[in-house]
Design a protein around this motif. Structure first.
Motif, mmCIF file in Angstrom:
data_model
loop_
_atom_site.group_PDB
_atom_site.id
_atom_site.type_symbol
_atom_site.label_atom_id
_atom_site.label_comp_id
_atom_site.label_asym_id
_atom_site.label_seq_id
_atom_site.Cartn_x
_atom_site.Cartn_y
_atom_site.Cartn_z
ATOM 1 N N PHE A 79 2.154 -3.055 -85.323
ATOM 2 C CA PHE A 79 2.919 -2.884 -84.091
ATOM 3 C C PHE A 79 3.501 -1.484 -83.915
ATOM 4 C CE2 PHE A 79 3.540 -7.305 -85.658
ATOM 5 C CZ PHE A 79 2.724 -7.934 -84.721
ATOM 6 N N GLY A 80 3.037 -0.522 -84.729
ATOM 7 C CA GLY A 80 3.546 0.842 -84.584
ATOM 8 C C GLY A 80 3.265 1.421 -83.205
ATOM 9 N N LYS A 81 2.093 1.150 -82.668
ATOM 10 C CA LYS A 81 1.744 1.684 -81.342
ATOM 11 C C LYS A 81 2.688 1.140 -80.270
ATOM 12 C CE LYS A 81 -3.198 2.815 -81.715
ATOM 13 N NZ LYS A 81 -3.320 2.766 -83.166
ATOM 14 N N ASN A 82 3.164 -0.081 -80.438
ATOM 15 C CA ASN A 82 4.083 -0.652 -79.447
ATOM 16 C C ASN A 82 5.378 0.148 -79.385
ATOM 17 O OD1 ASN A 82 2.247 -2.921 -80.491
ATOM 18 N ND2 ASN A 82 3.125 -3.843 -78.670
ATOM 19 N N LEU A 83 5.906 0.511 -80.554
ATOM 20 C CA LEU A 83 7.153 1.271 -80.565
ATOM 21 C C LEU A 83 6.951 2.670 -79.991
ATOM 22 C CD1 LEU A 83 8.767 0.280 -83.990
ATOM 23 C CD2 LEU A 83 9.092 -0.729 -81.733
ATOM 24 N N LYS A 84 5.786 3.270 -80.256
ATOM 25 C CA LYS A 84 5.501 4.582 -79.670
ATOM 26 C C LYS A 84 5.410 4.477 -78.160
ATOM 27 C CE LYS A 84 2.962 5.954 -83.815
ATOM 28 N NZ LYS A 84 1.615 6.211 -84.388
ATOM 29 N N LEU A 85 4.850 3.372 -77.673
ATOM 30 C CA LEU A 85 4.821 3.145 -76.232
ATOM 31 C C LEU A 85 6.241 3.001 -75.681
ATOM 32 C CD1 LEU A 85 3.055 2.603 -73.720
ATOM 33 C CD2 LEU A 85 3.119 0.177 -74.322
ATOM 34 N N GLY A 86 7.125 2.422 -76.491
ATOM 35 C CA GLY A 86 8.521 2.304 -76.071
ATOM 36 C C GLY A 86 9.192 3.653 -75.889
#
Length: 795
Positions: A506-513
């Motif tokens: 889920f690292g990409k999700n936080l970067k999207l955040g």
């Protein structure tokens, strides 16, 4: 003004035409008369209504009551009043009307427009049954006689798939004849809303009023799937049982007394739905059970569904005569054989759980129970990484359980799809929806799963859509905050592998955040992880980077590249490695945009080392002045040769071993970003030209190639070899800096040419020299002739 009595209203006359009827003779305001109406079939009883006039300046205007027949409409009555201003006799009268509604059209809107999904009819009807049970339970506290029949409080759903019939029975409060007229004969007339209002007006306002249906249209959702609906109801306040019957396309209904002993019920309501031809699939027991589990799983009363069951038993079978054995007396010995068969039967099966886990005290719920609830609710097979069970009070009150899954969904559609199905929303324990467009959770946190249950959420009439309001915004903020607290708990766990697993999924999700949610940058930034020049095997956090910063280091440095190998070997790193400054490696396509949106962390700015004006904090003005005096004209000469390919040529402070590098403008795209934008399917080429227009060519004055070019400028600035060397130097810097050459074939030709010049005769000359030496020795050395000698030394 006097109002029509309930009895006269419920009679409901046919509207015969004109909206207003003129009265020829003046009538005083205190005068009344009886107006008797009977329909053509002479089935309606006579009733009385009063006509009144309002006196104004010696004139009298009549107010007219217009009523509807129960055979034509479900509305009970409408009144039209005409009044005149008393202040001025010359003013025209002000006419006042009440709204009218065409009943058949209103029913059509409910059936075809109000609900987006037909299957919610069962949710609405079960919710009504739950309300009826709740009312009975509440009223029985002060009137124990209501429970005299001693019938269990439950809801039962039975189906007949062959005939396409669904029967829903509850043992609630039931309805009297008048309540049938009031509640089912009037659309948007909610008995629950009346009951709640009565509670608020009474001394028992503080009692539990956790009732579901308050819009008055839930019952009519039955016509989504039914041609005909029959309601048989028995109130403990009445000795008689009444039957209400209505059809989907009709504007009238009938009410009669139940006289068949077989159909009598002790208390409550039985709804019988005669399904439409296309909707008879709803009568399958398995589908009904699935709908109950999905929408009404946590209704506070037990819900039973009529299901086919089976049990195994052993039965005897006849033995084959050929296998019969004879004993000594010739008598046949019969051997008993059995086989296992499944006996089928029908019985009631409890379908729901009356006590949802989120209503329990978190201290009393074990981790195994949380995990089991998660797997069952979201069809998962792995335990979650973390969970959070909390209750929020204040402006908004709701209960929730949130989970972080152990693995990302296949395909990662949740990042792309704006519709999120991660949160199941319940209102008063009835499932509303899990299809949201970012109302409860932002898209980048769509991997967080959970349930939310509230009693006061603003819903539309169909109870399917969450309306935008301040309450929803407050709820969203609190849910997001709890989700970040849960993720932070994983990152601070003693088991580092847990967060590594989370980041991988889920690292990409936080970067999207970082891109989409500026308000939560302070919560997102500590959770980010990157490789760096001093930690290319294990990711580090920004907190660890700041902790390892040198005292003279002011900024957080980073380089964006397509791979760790490219990042480690980029020429931009040379000087920073010498100074032992750590540089973050942004190798994920989304990394650079995420960091640019963060801008800073703990008052440390993020600086791209591939951009111009890099300040490493070690400027020596005197030395820079000397270098500019020595190489300034050479920079101008190189700029003249490169022309519009570069914006300027400058002395570099970031190189130590490479001769040159091509850096991006301070406000333009980096080489990595330019590569990504070129790869976009629908990329804008015009913006590409604008953003990449400024490039700065930096040279290393300490490198021998640059020194040679400096000498070439001073001696022979027009030398073709020197000019070709500048072109090749630029093209090489283009590649080493991460840019893509515009003409790879031309670059290849230049490299081949330079290779030819460098290698010309390098290995051929030694071969020719050795051949010449061999040829020269053969000319000078004469062969000595030796005559043969006999053995013994004699010729």
């Amino acid at each position: 003004m006097h109002r029509l009595s309930r009895r006269s209203v419920s009679a409901v006359l046919r509207n015969s035409g004109a909206r207003r009827r003129s009265i020829s003779a003046p009538i005083s305001s205190s005068t009344s008369f009886t107006h008797t109406v009977q329909d053509d079939d002479s089935k309606l009883s006579q009733f009385s209504s009063r006509w009144y006039s309002v006196s104004t300046s010696g004139r009298h205007n009549a107010s007219k009551s217009t009523l509807f027949s129960p055979h034509n409409g479900m509305f009970l009555g409408k009144r039209y009043e005409s009044t005149a201003a008393a202040s001025d006799a010359s003013d025209p009268p002000v006419e006042k009307y009440e709204y009218q509604a065409e009943v058949s059209r209103l029913m059509d809107l409910i059936v075809h427009s109000l609900y987006s999904n037909k299957e919610v009819f069962l949710r609405e009807l079960i919710s009504n049954a739950s309300d009826a049970l709740d009312k009975l339970r509440f009223l029985s506290v002060t009137e124990p006689a209501l429970l005299k029949d001693a019938v269990d409080l439950d809801i039962r759903v039975q189906t007949d798939k062959d005939k396409g019939i669904i029967t829903i029975t509850d043992t609630g409060i039931g309805m009297t004849q008048q309540e049938l007229v009031d509640c089912l004969g009037t659309i948007a007339q909610s008995g629950t809303a009346k009951f709640l209002k009565a509670l608020k007006d009474s001394k028992d306002a503080g009692a539990d009023n956790n009732l579901i249906g308050q819009f008055g249209v839930g019952f009519y959702s039955a016509f989504l799937v039914s041609d005909r609906v029959v309601v048989s109801t028995k109130s403990p306040k009445s000795d008689k049982q009444y039957v209400w019957e209505g059809e989907a396309n009709a504007s009238s209904y009938t009410i009669r007394e139940e006289t068949s002993p077989e159909k009598l019920i002790p208390r409550g309501t039985r709804l019988t739905l005669y399904l439409k031809r296309d909707d008879k699939g709803f009568a399958h027991p398995e589908r009904i059970q699935k709908l109950v589990k999905n929408y009404s799983q946590f209704v506070s009363f037990p819900i039973y569904t009529w299901q086919e069951k089976g049990y195994t038993k052993e039965v005897e079978v006849d033995e084959d005569p050929a296998e019969t054995k004879n004993d000594g007396d010739g008598k046949a010995e019969k051997k008993k054989k059995t086989k296992t068969v499944v006996e089928r039967y029908w019985d009631w099966e409890l379908t729901n759980e009356t006590q949802p886990i989120w209503l329990r005290n978190p201290k009393e719920v074990t981790t195994e129970e949380y995990n089991e609830f998660y797997k069952k609710t979201f069809n998962e097979y792995l335990d979650p990484l973390a969970s959070s069970h909390f209750t929020t009070e204040g402006e908004v009150e709701f209960r929730s359980i949130l989970y972080v899954p152990a693995i990302a969904p296949t395909g990662r559609d949740d990042i792309i799809n704006p519709k999120t199905r991660n949160i199941r929303l319940y209102v008063k324990r009835v499932f509303i929806s899990d299809d949201f467009d970012g109302e409860l959770f932002p898209r980048y946190l769509s991997f967080v799963k959970g349930v939310v249950d509230s009693n006061d959420l603003p819903l539309n009439v169909s109870r399917e859509i969450l309306q935008e309001s301040r309450i929803v915004r407050i709820m969203r903020k609190r849910l997001v905050r709890k989700a970040f607290d849960m993720i932070l708990g994983i990152s601070m766990s003693e088991n580092r592998e847990d967060y590594e697993k989370f980041w991988e999924n889920f690292g990409k999700n936080l970067k999207l955040g970082c891109i989409e949610d500026r308000e939560n940058h302070k919560r997102i930034a500590p959770l980010l992880r990157f490789f760096s020049s001093q930690s290319d095997e294990e990711m580090i956090s920004l907190d660890e980077y700041v902790e390892n910063m040198k005292p003279e280091q002011k900024d957080i440095y980073y380089i964006a590249s397509d791979s760790l190998t490219s990042a480690r070997n980029t020429p931009f790193l040379e000087r920073l490695v010498v100074k032992d400054f750590e540089v973050l490696f942004l190798v994920d396509p989304i990394d650079e945009v995420a960091i640019q949106n963060l801008k800073s962390y703990k008052e440390k700015n993020f600086v791209d080392i591939s951009k111009e004006d890099l300040d490493l904090g070690d400027k020596n003005e005197e030395k820079e002045k000397e270098i500019k005096e020595e190489f300034g004209r050479t920079c101008d000469w190189i700029k003249k040769r490169l022309g519009d390919k570069v914006a300027s040529v400058q002395i570099s402070n970031r190189l130590s071993t490479s001769p040159c590098v091509l850096v991006s403008g301070k406000f333009g795209w980096s080489a990595n970003m330019e590569r990504l934008m070129k790869a976009q399917t629908v990329g804008d080429t015009s913006s590409l030209e604008f953003m990449r227009s400024r490039r700065v060519f930096e040279i290393n004055p300490e490198h021998q190639i640059i020194k040679d070019l400096n000498a070439a400028y001073q001696t022979r600035p027009d030398d073709e070899d020197a000019l070709r060397a500048i072109d090749l130097l630029y093209d090489t810097a283009l590649i080493s800096s991460g840019f893509t050459p515009e003409n790879p074939a031309q670059l290849g030709g230049k490299i081949y040419e330079m290779m030819g010049m460098a290698l010309s005769g390098k290995w051929i000359a030694p071969i020719l020299d050795s051949q010449r030496r061999e040829m020269g020795s053969s000319e000078t050395v004469e062969a000595e002739v030796v005559e043969p000698v006999e053995v013994g030394g004699q010729k």
